[in-house]
Structures are given as structure tokens and as C-alpha cells.
Motif scaffolding. Sequence first.
Motif, short mmCIF file in Angstrom:
data_model
loop_
_atom_site.label_atom_id
_atom_site.label_comp_id
_atom_site.label_asym_id
_atom_site.label_seq_id
_atom_site.Cartn_x
_atom_site.Cartn_y
_atom_site.Cartn_z
N ALA A 182 0.84 -1.21 0.00
CA ALA A 182 0.00 0.00 0.00
C ALA A 182 0.87 1.25 0.00
N GLN A 183 1.92 1.27 0.82
CA GLN A 183 2.80 2.42 0.86
C GLN A 183 3.63 2.53 -0.42
N GLY A 184 4.02 1.40 -0.98
CA GLY A 184 4.78 1.42 -2.22
C GLY A 184 3.98 1.97 -3.38
N LEU A 185 2.71 1.61 -3.46
CA LEU A 185 1.85 2.13 -4.53
C LEU A 185 1.62 3.62 -4.36
N LEU A 186 1.55 4.07 -3.12
CA LEU A 186 1.41 5.51 -2.87
C LEU A 186 2.62 6.25 -3.41
N ALA A 187 3.81 5.70 -3.22
CA ALA A 187 5.02 6.35 -3.70
C ALA A 187 5.11 6.34 -5.22
N GLY B 243 -1.37 10.26 -4.91
CA GLY B 243 -2.74 10.22 -4.40
C GLY B 243 -2.79 9.65 -3.00
N GLU B 244 -3.86 8.95 -2.69
CA GLU B 244 -4.01 8.32 -1.38
C GLU B 244 -3.60 6.86 -1.45
N ALA B 245 -3.09 6.38 -0.30
CA ALA B 245 -2.67 4.98 -0.25
C ALA B 245 -3.89 4.07 -0.42
N VAL C 71 -6.24 -5.00 -4.57
CA VAL C 71 -5.95 -3.59 -4.33
C VAL C 71 -7.20 -2.79 -4.68
N MET C 72 -7.67 -1.99 -3.72
CA MET C 72 -8.90 -1.21 -3.90
C MET C 72 -8.59 0.27 -3.82
N GLU C 73 -8.98 1.00 -4.88
CA GLU C 73 -8.77 2.44 -4.95
C GLU C 73 -10.12 3.13 -5.04
N GLY C 74 -10.55 3.73 -3.97
CA GLY C 74 -11.81 4.45 -3.96
C GLY C 74 -12.98 3.55 -4.32
N MET C 75 -13.85 4.05 -5.21
CA MET C 75 -15.06 3.33 -5.58
C MET C 75 -14.84 2.44 -6.81
N ARG C 76 -13.64 2.45 -7.39
CA ARG C 76 -13.39 1.62 -8.56
C ARG C 76 -13.25 0.16 -8.16
N GLY C 77 -13.44 -0.71 -9.11
CA GLY C 77 -13.29 -2.13 -8.85
C GLY C 77 -11.86 -2.48 -8.49
N PRO C 78 -11.65 -3.49 -7.67
CA PRO C 78 -10.29 -3.86 -7.27
C PRO C 78 -9.52 -4.50 -8.40
#
Length: 297
Positions: A46-51, A55-57, A183-190
Motif C-alpha cells: 500500500a505504501q509502495g503504490l502511494l510512492a 494520491g491516497e494509499a 488492491v482497492m482504490e476508492g469506488m473503482r473495482g479492485p
Amino acid sequence: MKPQRDFVAERAAAQHCAELLRRGPEPAELLPLFAKAGERFARQLAQGLLAVAGGEAPAVECQPVRETTMADLAGTIAPLAANALLGAGIGAAPLLASLQAEAVLRLVDKAFGGKGEAPAVLPEKFPLSARLLIERLEAMVAQRLGQALGSADAIRALRRDGSLADLAPFAPETRLAVLDLDVMEGMRGPWRLTLALPYATLAELFGHGERVPAARPRAPRVADPAKAPFADMPLPLSAVLVDMAMPLHAIATLEPGTVLPVAVARQVPIAIAGTVIARGTVGAQDDCVAIKLTMIA
């Protein structure tokens, strides 16, 4: 003298250490350790994808570890995916990481200022922008997985291919332990990242017990005078408007009503505990005497 065969027959049977005779750990013993490492990796991911994407983790959820064969796993991975063969440890024990193509294209769109949406029809091959991002993602996954296993440099990339069939990481009959991370980002599908370890790699990584990452030593804290609690300490400032010398006999004759001619300095020193920190000129503001700073010592 006894015949040689009688002497051999009378020797005591060799006694072997039970630990040496014990078989290595079974996969059923190692899968729970793989699952725990997967939970640590989920937090790291999660932290790696943020980097990588900003945006948000995102939220990363581990699915239960499952067992399958390479042939069956290949049937669940799309013809186009970010497939990477990674090596673990000194012997580069192989493991597979596979990221859905849709996820890669969503991250590319987000990196270029979009909303993070993939095209309705996926391409047959990754464009250059996606291949560049895949390299960054691959390096990030290797580093974060290594941290989850206890060493940031424990995993390294060996080779990659958009086609799992062309990558051919393992023989079709190879038994694998598989961990899926959604991996789930907001309201989009994982979207999904899949890790697949042959049993030999599973034993290499977890056959000696659970490897918990060592705590990083904390860097020594340096006191910052501009931050609390130091910044909240009150310090008295003194502005010396007049500094004059008078002989002792003149001071002895002072009395109420005496007028002393003085000249205010053009640059008034401002001091803290006798140390001059600034200089300024005398003026007025809101019917009050004020000093405008002209120089910081």
C-alpha cells in the motif's frame, strides 16, 4: 582370530541424530508463515503504490493462501499481464509476481494526470509508457516483498514478459503456493497482484521459521529551536534607545527637573540577555513607539 565377517556382524548399529533423519517441513507447516508474510507485504505494498502513483494509499487485502499447479494458475492469468520472475535469497530461489494489465494501464493513466481509468479494450502489448511503469512497479514489489521477508534486498528481478506462456517460469506440473492481493482504490473495482511460490522456494524462505523484519534503528533526533517546546519559551527583548556616559560628579547633582540632552542612535540595538540579535530604527505605529528592523545580526 575371528573371521572378518563375524567382526562386522558384532559391531553396534550406527546411531543417527533424530534431527538429521527428520524430513524437511511439509507445505502445510509453511503456508501459515507465508500467509503472515503476505499480511506484512500487503501493508508494504500500500505504501509502495502511494510512492509510485501518488494520491491516497490504496487498501490492500490478502486472500487466503491456496495451493495449485502452474498449469492451473496459467489458466487464471490473462494473455496480457505484467509477469515477473523474481529471485529470492542468495540462491535466487524463483517466485512469480503477476499484475493484471488493467491495473498497469490504470496506473499509467493516473500518472499522466487522468482519473486512473483503463481503456475499454485492452491492447495486445503494453505501450512504452506502461513498460516503463512496469519496471518501477517490479522494483517496488521486489523491495517491499523483501522488507516483508526481513531484508530489503532479499528479492531481485530476473526477467519479465507480458505473456506468461513466453515467460514460462515453471513447468506445468510444478506445485505452487499462491497468494492473491486485491488492491482497492476508492469506488473503482479492485485489481489483483498474484504471488506464486514453488514448494522449494517456500521451504527456502520459511523452512527455518518465521522471519520477522528487524526493527530499524531510530535516527537520533536533533532538537529544533524553531519547534515546540523550545519555540514556546518566552525570551525578553531589550531595545537600547540611549547609551550615554556621564561623569560621577554630574550624576551626584541629579535632581527632579534636570534635563539631560540625549541623541537617539540611528540604529537601535535589540538584544536578548545582552546578546545583540538585530538592529532597527525608532518610529511609531498605532500611536505607540515602534522599532522597524533593518538588520538581523
